[in-house]
Design a protein around this motif. Structure first.
Motif, PDB file in Angstrom:
ATOM      1  N   LEU A 104      70.294  -0.809  38.876  1.00 59.30           N
ATOM      2  CA  LEU A 104      69.615  -1.961  38.288  1.00 59.30           C
ATOM      3  C   LEU A 104      69.630  -1.880  36.759  1.00 59.30           C
ATOM      4  CD1 LEU A 104      66.537  -2.505  40.641  1.00 59.30           C
ATOM      5  CD2 LEU A 104      68.594  -3.914  40.439  1.00 59.30           C
ATOM      6  N   ARG A 105      69.485  -0.701  36.222  1.00 60.40           N
ATOM      7  CA  ARG A 105      69.541  -0.537  34.764  1.00 60.40           C
ATOM      8  C   ARG A 105      70.957  -0.765  34.235  1.00 60.40           C
ATOM      9  NH1 ARG A 105      66.834   4.823  32.640  1.00 60.40           N
ATOM     10  NH2 ARG A 105      67.424   3.745  30.712  1.00 60.40           N
ATOM     11  N   ILE A 106      71.939  -0.243  34.960  1.00 54.43           N
ATOM     12  CA  ILE A 106      73.334  -0.379  34.524  1.00 54.43           C
ATOM     13  C   ILE A 106      73.780  -1.837  34.616  1.00 54.43           C
ATOM     14  CG2 ILE A 106      75.716   0.245  35.096  1.00 54.43           C
ATOM     15  CD1 ILE A 106      74.562   2.921  36.173  1.00 54.43           C
ATOM     16  N   GLY A 107      73.537  -2.468  35.747  1.00 50.34           N
ATOM     17  CA  GLY A 107      73.976  -3.851  35.943  1.00 50.34           C
ATOM     18  C   GLY A 107      73.321  -4.814  34.986  1.00 50.34           C
ATOM     19  N   ARG A 108      72.056  -4.595  34.681  1.00 52.86           N
ATOM     20  CA  ARG A 108      71.361  -5.480  33.740  1.00 52.86           C
ATOM     21  C   ARG A 108      72.002  -5.400  32.351  1.00 52.86           C
ATOM     22  NH1 ARG A 108      67.347  -5.337  29.912  1.00 52.86           N
ATOM     23  NH2 ARG A 108      66.024  -7.192  29.798  1.00 52.86           N
ATOM     24  N   ALA A 109      72.345  -4.180  31.921  1.00 52.29           N
ATOM     25  CA  ALA A 109      72.980  -4.013  30.611  1.00 52.29           C
ATOM     26  C   ALA A 109      74.330  -4.727  30.567  1.00 52.29           C
ATOM     27  CB  ALA A 109      73.144  -2.532  30.295  1.00 52.29           C
ATOM     28  N   ILE A 110      75.098  -4.628  31.658  1.00 45.18           N
ATOM     29  CA  ILE A 110      76.408  -5.276  31.712  1.00 45.18           C
ATOM     30  C   ILE A 110      76.263  -6.794  31.682  1.00 45.18           C
ATOM     31  CG2 ILE A 110      78.443  -5.670  33.162  1.00 45.18           C
ATOM     32  CD1 ILE A 110      78.092  -2.766  34.161  1.00 45.18           C
ATOM     33  N   SER A 111      75.394  -7.331  32.516  1.00 48.11           N
ATOM     34  CA  SER A 111      75.212  -8.786  32.594  1.00 48.11           C
ATOM     35  C   SER A 111      74.689  -9.357  31.283  1.00 48.11           C
ATOM     36  CB  SER A 111      74.251  -9.137  33.736  1.00 48.11           C
ATOM     37  OG  SER A 111      74.821  -8.833  34.986  1.00 48.11           O
ATOM     38  N   CYS A 112      73.721  -8.685  30.685  1.00 48.10           N
ATOM     39  CA  CYS A 112      73.161  -9.168  29.414  1.00 48.10           C
ATOM     40  C   CYS A 112      74.195  -9.112  28.299  1.00 48.10           C
ATOM     41  CB  CYS A 112      71.927  -8.350  29.040  1.00 48.10           C
ATOM     42  SG  CYS A 112      70.493  -8.667  30.075  1.00 48.10           S
ATOM     43  N   GLY A 113      74.987  -8.026  28.255  1.00 46.90           N
ATOM     44  CA  GLY A 113      76.002  -7.897  27.217  1.00 46.90           C
ATOM     45  C   GLY A 113      77.067  -8.956  27.335  1.00 46.90           C
ATOM     46  N   GLN A 114      77.540  -9.211  28.544  1.00 44.90           N
ATOM     47  CA  GLN A 114      78.564 -10.243  28.737  1.00 44.90           C
ATOM     48  C   GLN A 114      78.017 -11.629  28.445  1.00 44.90           C
ATOM     49  OE1 GLN A 114      80.322  -9.919  32.638  1.00 44.90           O
ATOM     50  NE2 GLN A 114      81.591  -8.166  32.062  1.00 44.90           N
ATOM     51  N   THR A 115      76.824 -11.914  28.932  1.00 43.50           N
ATOM     52  CA  THR A 115      76.240 -13.241  28.728  1.00 43.50           C
ATOM     53  C   THR A 115      75.984 -13.520  27.262  1.00 43.50           C
ATOM     54  OG1 THR A 115      75.204 -13.186  30.913  1.00 43.50           O
ATOM     55  CG2 THR A 115      74.293 -14.735  29.320  1.00 43.50           C
ATOM     56  N   GLU A 116      75.556 -12.508  26.534  1.00 42.91           N
ATOM     57  CA  GLU A 116      75.322 -12.690  25.095  1.00 42.91           C
ATOM     58  C   GLU A 116      76.604 -13.049  24.375  1.00 42.91           C
ATOM     59  OE1 GLU A 116      73.603 -10.194  21.236  1.00 42.91           O
ATOM     60  OE2 GLU A 116      73.506  -9.335  23.244  1.00 42.91           O
ATOM     61  N   LEU A 117      77.705 -12.389  24.731  1.00 41.33           N
ATOM     62  CA  LEU A 117      78.980 -12.678  24.083  1.00 41.33           C
ATOM     63  C   LEU A 117      79.485 -14.069  24.471  1.00 41.33           C
ATOM     64  CD1 LEU A 117      81.223 -11.631  22.254  1.00 41.33           C
ATOM     65  CD2 LEU A 117      82.314 -10.631  24.265  1.00 41.33           C
ATOM     66  N   ILE A 118      79.292 -14.447  25.728  1.00 42.13           N
ATOM     67  CA  ILE A 118      79.743 -15.761  26.181  1.00 42.13           C
ATOM     68  C   ILE A 118      78.989 -16.872  25.475  1.00 42.13           C
ATOM     69  CG2 ILE A 118      79.839 -17.334  28.162  1.00 42.13           C
ATOM     70  CD1 ILE A 118      80.255 -14.834  29.930  1.00 42.13           C
ATOM     71  N   THR A 119      77.676 -16.748  25.422  1.00 41.56           N
ATOM     72  CA  THR A 119      76.856 -17.799  24.828  1.00 41.56           C
ATOM     73  C   THR A 119      76.966 -17.851  23.307  1.00 41.56           C
ATOM     74  OG1 THR A 119      74.947 -16.290  24.820  1.00 41.56           O
ATOM     75  CG2 THR A 119      75.194 -17.778  26.705  1.00 41.56           C
ATOM     76  N   SER A 120      77.379 -16.729  22.705  1.00 43.99           N
ATOM     77  CA  SER A 120      77.513 -16.717  21.240  1.00 43.99           C
ATOM     78  C   SER A 120      78.910 -17.112  20.783  1.00 43.99           C
ATOM     79  CB  SER A 120      77.162 -15.326  20.696  1.00 43.99           C
ATOM     80  OG  SER A 120      78.084 -14.355  21.162  1.00 43.99           O
ATOM     81  N   GLY A 121      79.827 -17.338  21.733  1.00 43.81           N
ATOM     82  CA  GLY A 121      81.175 -17.768  21.375  1.00 43.81           C
ATOM     83  C   GLY A 121      82.090 -16.634  20.996  1.00 43.81           C
ATOM     84  N   GLY A 122      82.104 -15.554  21.815  1.00 43.41           N
ATOM     85  CA  GLY A 122      82.955 -14.410  21.525  1.00 43.41           C
ATOM     86  C   GLY A 122      84.435 -14.761  21.575  1.00 43.41           C
ATOM     87  N   ALA A 123      85.239 -13.935  20.941  1.00 41.73           N
ATOM     88  CA  ALA A 123      86.677 -14.179  20.868  1.00 41.73           C
ATOM     89  C   ALA A 123      87.384 -13.714  22.123  1.00 41.73           C
ATOM     90  CB  ALA A 123      87.265 -13.456  19.658  1.00 41.73           C
ATOM     91  N   ALA A 124      88.483 -14.362  22.449  1.00 40.19           N
ATOM     92  CA  ALA A 124      89.298 -13.968  23.594  1.00 40.19           C
ATOM     93  C   ALA A 124      90.036 -12.681  23.268  1.00 40.19           C
ATOM     94  CB  ALA A 124      90.294 -15.075  23.920  1.00 40.19           C
ATOM     95  N   PRO A 125      90.470 -11.920  24.266  1.00 37.57           N
ATOM     96  CA  PRO A 125      91.187 -10.676  24.019  1.00 37.57           C
ATOM     97  C   PRO A 125      92.529 -10.922  23.348  1.00 37.57           C
ATOM     98  CG  PRO A 125      91.246 -11.254  26.341  1.00 37.57           C
ATOM     99  CD  PRO A 125      90.278 -12.181  25.690  1.00 37.57           C
TER     100      PRO A 125
END
Length: 237
Positions: free
Chosen positions: A207-228
């Motif tokens: 639960l701790r690991i998955g939350r960190a992953i989901s929050c990190g990805q969602t933050e980048l998506i909503t902030s307009g992160g760059a494509a690879p």
């Protein structure tokens, strides 16, 4: 964002469902510990060398043990049902997270197809889930420098608990099938209790690991992160 990065979808809502069912699974595991503990208590009242097998009823040996059959059956059914739903949601979450990782970060090696096959292919399942989770965690924490980041101890403890819980569960199944006495039945139930307890620990860590992953990805998506910057070949593992 470029067109490819727009394919990434926030996983917070999906993670919320995973979290709910993970807690339900852990609650059912705790209930199974109580039911198995009751069974161990009953078995301790029977002489250890008493002949007994997997399909014998404790009520035939201990007066007033009729309720044990129902408590064990209900606890086992709840644990199985919550595990099936939780496992389905976790696999769905891994698939979403790996697709997001390929859309958001450069150099991700794990293909989304391993979100399922990595857990069910014999031998490969001993290490593949860890390696894909490592990529997901590191990339979600630092989109640019994740390749050189070490795995956190939390990740190692989680996977160690997963493997230990699986080992204890397998040992319990082998022991109960080969049990011929009450003491052997008690030992198999003790191994089963250990499996349930370790699975709860693994669930809490996940639960701790998955939350960190989901929050990190969602933050980048909503902030307009760059494509690879690079695209992996279709045959990449």
């Amino acid at each position: 964002m470029s067109g490819r990065a727009q394919k990434a979808k926030p996983s917070i809502r999906l993670w919320g469902a995973v979290r709910v069912w993970a807690w339900l699974f852990m609650a059912s595991a705790a209930l199974a510990v109580v039911a198995s503990g009751y069974r161990v208590w009953l078995l301790a009242q029977i002489p250890g060398d008493t002949p007994m097998g997997e399909y014998d009823l404790l009520s035939d040996y201990v007066v007033g043990a009729e309720a044990e059959l129902w408590t064990s059956a209900v606890a086992g059914l709840l644990n199985f049902a919550t595990y099936v739903v939780a496992a389905f949601l976790v696999l769905k979450w891994y698939l979403r997270s790996l697709r997001n990782a390929h859309a958001l970060y450069a150099g991700v090696e794990t293909s989304p197809k391993w979100a399922i096959w990595g857990f069910i292919v014999p031998v490969l399942s001993l290490w593949k889930p860890y390696s894909m989770t490592s990529e997901l965690w590191r990339s979600s924490q630092s989109a640019e420098r994740w390749k050189g980041m070490p795995d956190p101890s939390l990740l190692r403890w989680w996977w160690g608990a997963v493997l230990a819980g699986g080992f204890c569960g397998t040992a319990a199944n082998i022991m109960v099938r080969g049990a011929r006495t009450a003491s052997q039945m008690l030992a198999s139930d003790a191994a089963l209790i250990a499996s349930f307890l370790i699975s709860i620990v693994a669930g809490l860590l996940f639960l701790r690991i998955g939350r960190a992953i989901s929050c990190g990805q969602t933050e980048l998506i909503t902030s307009g992160g760059a494509a690879p910057a690079t695209r992996l070949p279709g045959w990449a593992p």
